[in-house]
Design a protein around this motif. Structure first.
Motif, short mmCIF file in Angstrom:
data_model
loop_
_atom_site.label_atom_id
_atom_site.label_comp_id
_atom_site.label_asym_id
_atom_site.label_seq_id
_atom_site.Cartn_x
_atom_site.Cartn_y
_atom_site.Cartn_z
N VAL A 25 15.53 25.12 67.18
CA VAL A 25 14.59 25.05 68.28
C VAL A 25 14.54 26.38 69.02
CG1 VAL A 25 14.15 24.00 70.52
CG2 VAL A 25 14.79 22.55 68.58
N ALA A 26 15.72 26.99 69.24
CA ALA A 26 15.77 28.28 69.94
C ALA A 26 15.01 29.35 69.16
CB ALA A 26 17.22 28.71 70.15
N THR A 27 15.15 29.32 67.82
CA THR A 27 14.45 30.30 67.00
C THR A 27 12.95 30.10 67.08
OG1 THR A 27 16.32 30.47 65.50
CG2 THR A 27 14.18 31.17 64.64
N ALA A 28 12.51 28.83 67.06
CA ALA A 28 11.08 28.54 67.09
C ALA A 28 10.45 28.93 68.42
CB ALA A 28 10.86 27.05 66.82
N THR A 29 11.20 28.77 69.51
CA THR A 29 10.65 29.05 70.84
C THR A 29 10.94 30.47 71.30
OG1 THR A 29 12.66 28.18 71.85
CG2 THR A 29 10.83 26.64 71.54
N ASN A 30 11.85 31.14 70.59
CA ASN A 30 12.21 32.51 70.96
C ASN A 30 12.27 33.36 69.69
OD1 ASN A 30 13.19 34.85 72.04
ND2 ASN A 30 15.30 34.12 72.25
N PRO A 31 11.14 33.93 69.26
CA PRO A 31 11.11 34.67 68.00
C PRO A 31 12.14 35.77 67.90
CG PRO A 31 8.89 34.34 68.87
CD PRO A 31 9.85 33.91 69.95
N SER A 32 12.62 36.29 69.02
CA SER A 32 13.60 37.38 68.96
C SER A 32 14.92 36.94 68.37
CB SER A 32 13.83 37.95 70.36
OG SER A 32 14.44 36.99 71.20
N SER A 33 15.16 35.61 68.29
CA SER A 33 16.42 35.13 67.72
C SER A 33 16.35 35.03 66.20
CB SER A 33 16.78 33.76 68.30
OG SER A 33 15.80 32.80 67.94
N ALA A 34 15.15 35.21 65.61
CA ALA A 34 15.01 35.23 64.17
C ALA A 34 15.41 36.60 63.62
CB ALA A 34 13.58 34.88 63.78
N GLU A 35 15.33 36.75 62.25
CA GLU A 35 15.66 38.03 61.64
C GLU A 35 14.76 39.12 62.22
OE1 GLU A 35 18.11 39.96 58.88
OE2 GLU A 35 17.88 37.80 58.78
N PRO A 36 15.32 40.15 62.85
CA PRO A 36 14.49 41.14 63.54
C PRO A 36 13.89 42.16 62.57
CG PRO A 36 16.79 41.72 63.77
CD PRO A 36 16.75 40.40 63.03
N THR A 37 12.81 42.76 62.98
CA THR A 37 12.23 43.89 62.26
C THR A 37 12.04 45.03 63.24
OG1 THR A 37 10.00 43.04 62.65
CG2 THR A 37 11.05 42.42 60.58
N PHE A 38 12.06 46.26 62.70
CA PHE A 38 11.98 47.43 63.57
C PHE A 38 10.86 48.34 63.08
CE2 PHE A 38 16.33 45.87 63.52
CZ PHE A 38 16.58 45.70 64.88
N ALA A 39 9.95 48.67 63.98
CA ALA A 39 8.80 49.51 63.63
C ALA A 39 9.23 50.94 63.32
CB ALA A 39 7.78 49.50 64.77
N GLU A 40 10.24 51.43 64.03
CA GLU A 40 10.73 52.79 63.85
C GLU A 40 12.24 52.78 63.59
OE1 GLU A 40 8.91 55.46 63.68
OE2 GLU A 40 7.00 54.46 64.19
N PRO A 41 12.75 53.72 62.82
CA PRO A 41 14.20 53.79 62.59
C PRO A 41 14.95 53.97 63.91
CG PRO A 41 13.04 55.21 61.05
CD PRO A 41 12.03 54.76 62.07
N ARG A 42 16.05 53.27 64.06
CA ARG A 42 16.86 53.36 65.27
C ARG A 42 17.94 54.43 65.15
NH1 ARG A 42 19.42 47.87 66.04
NH2 ARG A 42 19.62 48.46 68.21
#
Length: 375
Positions: A25-42
Motif C-alpha cells: 500500500v505504501a508503495t502504491a501511494t508513495n512512488p518514491s518507495s518503489a525502485e528509484p530511477t535517476f535522471a542524472e548520475p549521482r
C-alpha cells in the motif's frame, strides 16, 4: 461500517501478511518507495581488479543507486576484454594510478584476488576516494588493523558487498519483517552457505588459502554479517570453529567445509559453509537462513526451494498468528542506492563502518583459531 474497517485494518496489519500488504500500500501511494530511477548520475565510480565474477553484481548495484561507471583497470587481459564488452561506455585505464589520480571519481570497486583487496582499499582511501570490495574484503588481523587505522584517518568509506544479504530480496524483506516485530526479539540465526565448486572454472588462487583467506574468512563472512544484522549485536565473539579439507586432497591448501558457533551481546548464531552442492541442484547453492525469535521464526530459501516453489527469494514466516510464504521477487534491493547516498552525504545508511569491520573480524578470527577437522 467505519468501525468494522478499522478493526479489519488493525487485525490484518498485525500479521506478517499484513506487514507485506502495508508495504505494498505504501508503495502504491508513495512512488518514491518503489525502485528509484535517476535522471542524472549521482557519482562517478571505477573498478580496479576483477578476479571474481562478483564484480558485475557490485557494478550493477552502484548503477542502480545512481552511479556512473567511468573507468576500469585490471592486470589480466582476458578479464579486461570481458569487462569492456559488458561495459563499452566506460574507459579502460592504463594503470591503477590513472584511476586513483582522477579527482572526478568518488568510489572504487574491486573483486581482486582476496588477499589483495585490503591493500588496494588502503591505497584508494589514501587517494581520497571511497572503496567497496567483494567479500572477503579483509583476510588477516594485520590487514584489519591497518584498514581501521587508515579509515579513521581519512574518514573514507570502506564497504564490503555481503551479497547474501544486500543482493537477496528475501533477506532484505526479512530485515523489514524483523524490524516490524513480526517474530518478536531475535534470539539466534542459523546460516547455511553451501556452494558448487565447479572445479574447471576456478583459477589457481582459489585453491591457495593464503590468497582466498580460508573458507570461514571467505564464504562465512556472509553469515557473520547476517548474524550481526538480525540479532542487532554490536559485540560478539567466536565460541568455537572448525575447518577441513575432507574431499579434495589434490588441493592441499584448500578447505571445503567449515562451521562456527558465535555469541553476541544480543543473540547467538551457528554457521555452516561448504563446497558440496551437487551438480543435480538447479542453482549454485541452496543457501538458507533461519531467524529464531521469541514469537516466531523466519526461514529464507535464497536461491531455490528444492522440490517446492519455483525460483528463488522465498521467505517462510511462522508466528503465533499464522504460517505464510512470501514471494519477495518484487522487493527493492536498496544497498546500491544507500551506498551512493553515503558517498554523497558522508553518512552510514547502507552499513555502519563498525558493522563492516566487526563482520570481518569475526570471520578472520573464526578462521585463524579454527580446529582442524579430519573425517
Amino acid at each position: 461500517m467505519q468501525n468494522n474497517r478499522r478493526e479489519f485494518i488493525r487485525n490484518t496489519f498485525g500479521t506478517a501478511a499484513g506487514i507485506v500488504l502495508a508495504n505494498q500500500v505504501a508503495t502504491a501511494t508513495n512512488p518514491s518507495s518503489a525502485e528509484p530511477t535517476f535522471a542524472e548520475p549521482r557519482i562517478k565510480f571505477a573498478v580496479i581488479g576483477m578476479n571474481h565474477g562478483h564484480i558485475y553484481g557490485q557494478v550493477e548495484a552502484v548503477i542502480r543507486g545512481g552511479g556512473q561507471l567511468v573507468a576500469f583497470y585490471a592486470k589480466e587481459a582476458d578479464l579486461l576484454a570481458a569487462f569492456a564488452k559488458r561495459y563499452p561506455n566506460a574507459k579502460q585505464a592504463s594503470s591503477e594510478a590513472d584511476i586513483l589520480n582522477d579527482k572526478s571519481i568518488h568510489l572504487v570497486l574491486s573483486s581482486a584476488i582476496a588477499n589483495e583487496r585490503a591493500p588496494l582499499g588502503i591505497r584508494v582511501m589514501k587517494s581520497g576516494k571511497d572503496f567497496m570490495s567483494d567479500k572477503p574484503g579483509i583476510t588477516t588481523l594485520e590487514q584489519l588493523a591497518e584498514v581501521r587505522k587508515v579509515q579513521k584517518e581519512t574518514k573514507r568509506i570502506y564497504s564490503i558487498l555481503f551479497s547474501e544479504r544486500f543482493e537477496n530480496k528475501a533477506t532484505v524483506k526479512a530485515g523489514e519483517l524483523v524490524k516490524a516485530g513480526a517474530i518478536g526479539r531475535v534470539i539466534q540465526t542459523i546460516g547455511m552457505g553451501p556452494h558448487r565448486i565447479s572445479l574447471s572454472t576456478r583459477p589457481a588462487w582459489f585453491f591457495n588459502k593464503e590468497q582466498f583467506g580460508g573458507i570461514l574468512c571467505d564464504i562465512a563472512s556472509h553469515q557473520f554479517d547476517q548474524f550481526l544484522f538480525f540479532t542487532g549485536s554490536t559485540k560478539a565473539e567466536i565460541v568455537t570453529s572448525q575447518v577441513g579439507n575432507v574431499n579434495h586432497p589434490q588441493y592441499p591448501n584448500f578447505e571445503d567445509f567449515g562451521d562456527v558457533m558465535v555469541k553476541g551481546d544480543k543473540g547467538t548464531g551457528y554457521v555452516r559453509v561448504d563446497w558440496f552442492s551437487p551438480d543435480g541442484l538447479k542453482t549454485w547453492g541452496d543457501g538458507r537462513l533461519t531467524i529464531l525469535g521469541t514469537e516466531g521464526y523466519i526461514e529464507i530459501r535464497k536461491n531455490i526451494d528444492i522440490a517446492g516453489k519455483e525460483g528463488g527469494n522465498h521467505l517462510f514466516l511462522v508466528n503465533n498468528k499464522e504460517t505464510v510464504h512470501i514471494d519477495c521477487n518484487d522487493v527493492e534491493l536498496p544497498f546500491g542506492r544507500l551506498l551512493v547516498d553515503d558517498v554523497v552525504n558522508r553518512t552510514e545508511t547502507a552499513m555502519s563502518q563498525e558493522h563492516c569491520f566487526l563482520t570481518s573480524e569475526l570471520a578472520i578470527k573464526a578462521q585463524k583459531y579454527a580446529k582442524q577437522l579430519s573425517i
